[in-house]
Write a protein that holds these residues in place. Structure first.
Motif, short mmCIF file in Angstrom:
data_model
loop_
_atom_site.label_atom_id
_atom_site.label_comp_id
_atom_site.label_asym_id
_atom_site.label_seq_id
_atom_site.Cartn_x
_atom_site.Cartn_y
_atom_site.Cartn_z
N ASN A 261 0.87 -1.34 0.24
CA ASN A 261 -0.24 -0.23 -0.25
C ASN A 261 0.68 0.90 0.14
OD1 ASN A 261 -3.22 -0.93 0.38
ND2 ASN A 261 -1.80 -2.38 2.32
N PRO B 287 1.19 3.51 -2.23
CA PRO B 287 0.99 4.57 -2.51
C PRO B 287 -0.14 5.71 -1.75
CG PRO B 287 0.71 2.94 -4.57
CD PRO B 287 1.46 2.84 -3.06
N TRP C 177 2.29 6.79 0.58
CA TRP C 177 3.05 8.08 0.90
C TRP C 177 1.61 9.66 0.42
CZ3 TRP C 177 6.48 10.67 0.25
CH2 TRP C 177 7.08 12.22 -1.14
N ALA C 178 0.38 9.36 0.17
CA ALA C 178 -0.53 9.79 0.23
C ALA C 178 -1.02 10.57 1.29
CB ALA C 178 -1.93 9.89 -1.01
#
Length: 320
Positions: A110, A112, A115-116
């Protein structure tokens, strides 16, 4: 017995525990309790290896830099191995305590999303609030050094504000500044302003009178006195506040996100996944927060060491 033979035996015990944990099924300690002896022997082997590395650093200073990395790394590895062994060996429910392998799996699959969350919480809220809070505290401390009125008014207020819990400030800031990162930055400003103010004020007031007299003898103006005398002597206090605030800012942002945020952010992720009983995601988010906080603190510590090489607390470390 030669030391290298003992070292090989210790490494074999450690490798044996790794093989047992990685190849066994859930609850293997309940079926084969005798395997707990191997875990105890592996823990003893790591203790002996740590002792050998410590002695190596003392007797051969050239290896000090290597052992400084190996010792905490080996200790952390044994801690994670013990955690994995107990959770898998006794089939502990993932709701109570997920295994490190499950946490790593959730983190790696997970990236991405994490990172968000990191961008929303750290790169937006934490950095903005940290910069504004520390800058404001530093500037006001300079004014308070020259104003007895500000000192008498703000120092007691700082003690009062430090006693206010985050959960009391965060909902108010969310109502004032909205649900996005601005309200979290406002919480961080409140949390970081007074530690910076108090420490900077103490540092500026601790200036040696002999240095001040010397600067006056050289006919230095106020800016020269501040830059060449007051600021260098206050830097240890300022860096104490910067390092303290680096952890406070991250904690404040995560807690503030519990009270309202867009569908992104580390605090939002923790509260959401707890509601789903998805504890491996919760622990993965905690790992991301811990890494971010540790890197921030470490970067500030390195900057402090490079700027304060002349300070007595660092001169000794450079000699070693």
């Amino acid at each position: 017995m030669p030391k290298y033979v003992l070292t090989i035996i210790y490494l074999c015990l450690l490798a044996g525990q790794v093989v047992v944990v990685s190849s066994s099924e859930q609850g293997f300690y309940q079926q084969y309790p005798g395997l707990l002896i191997l875990l105890a022997l592996a823990a003893y082997a790591v203790t002996a290896l740590l002792s050998q590395l410590t002695q190596l650093a003392e007797t051969h200073p050239t290896y000090a830099a290597v052992t400084k990395v190996l010792v905490p790394s080996l200790f952390a590895f044994m801690l994670l191995l013990t955690w994995q062994s107990i959770v898998v060996g006794f089939a502990v429910s993932a709701v109570l305590l997920p295994a490190p392998s499950a946490i790593f799996y959730s983190l790696s699959n997970n990236l991405p999303m994490f990172w968000a969350d990191f961008k929303q919480t750290y790169l937006k809220a934490v950095l903005a609030g940290y910069f504004l809070g520390c800058s404001a505290g530093f500037i006001v401390a300079q004014l308070a050094v020259k104003s007895r009125f500000l000192r008498l008014g703000l120092v007691p207020l700082g003690n009062f504000m430090s006693a206010i819990p985050i959960v009391g400030i965060a909902p108010i800031m969310v109502m004032w500044f909205g649900f996005d990162w601005q309200s979290k930055a406002a919480v961080i400003v409140v949390m970081t302003f007074f530690p910076m103010f108090i420490n900077t004020l103490a540092g500026l007031q601790s200036t040696d009178a002999i240095h001040n007299d010397l600067m006056h003898t050289y006919a230095a103006n106020k800016s020269q006195i501040f830059i060449k005398s007051q600021l260098p002597q206050a830097l240890p206090f300022i860096f104490n506040a910067l390092k303290l605030n680096s952890t406070l800012a991250l904690i404040g942002a995560i807690v503030a996100e519990f009270f309202g945020t867009p569908i992104v952010g580390m605090g939002f992720r923790i509260s959401t996944e707890v509601g789903r009983m998805n504890m491996d995601m919760v622990w993965a988010t905690i790992v991301v927060a811990a890494i971010a906080g540790s890197l921030s603190y470490g970067a500030l510590a390195l900057l402090e060491r490079s700027l304060l090489f002349w300070h007595p607390s660092f001169r000794g470390t450079h000699k070693r």
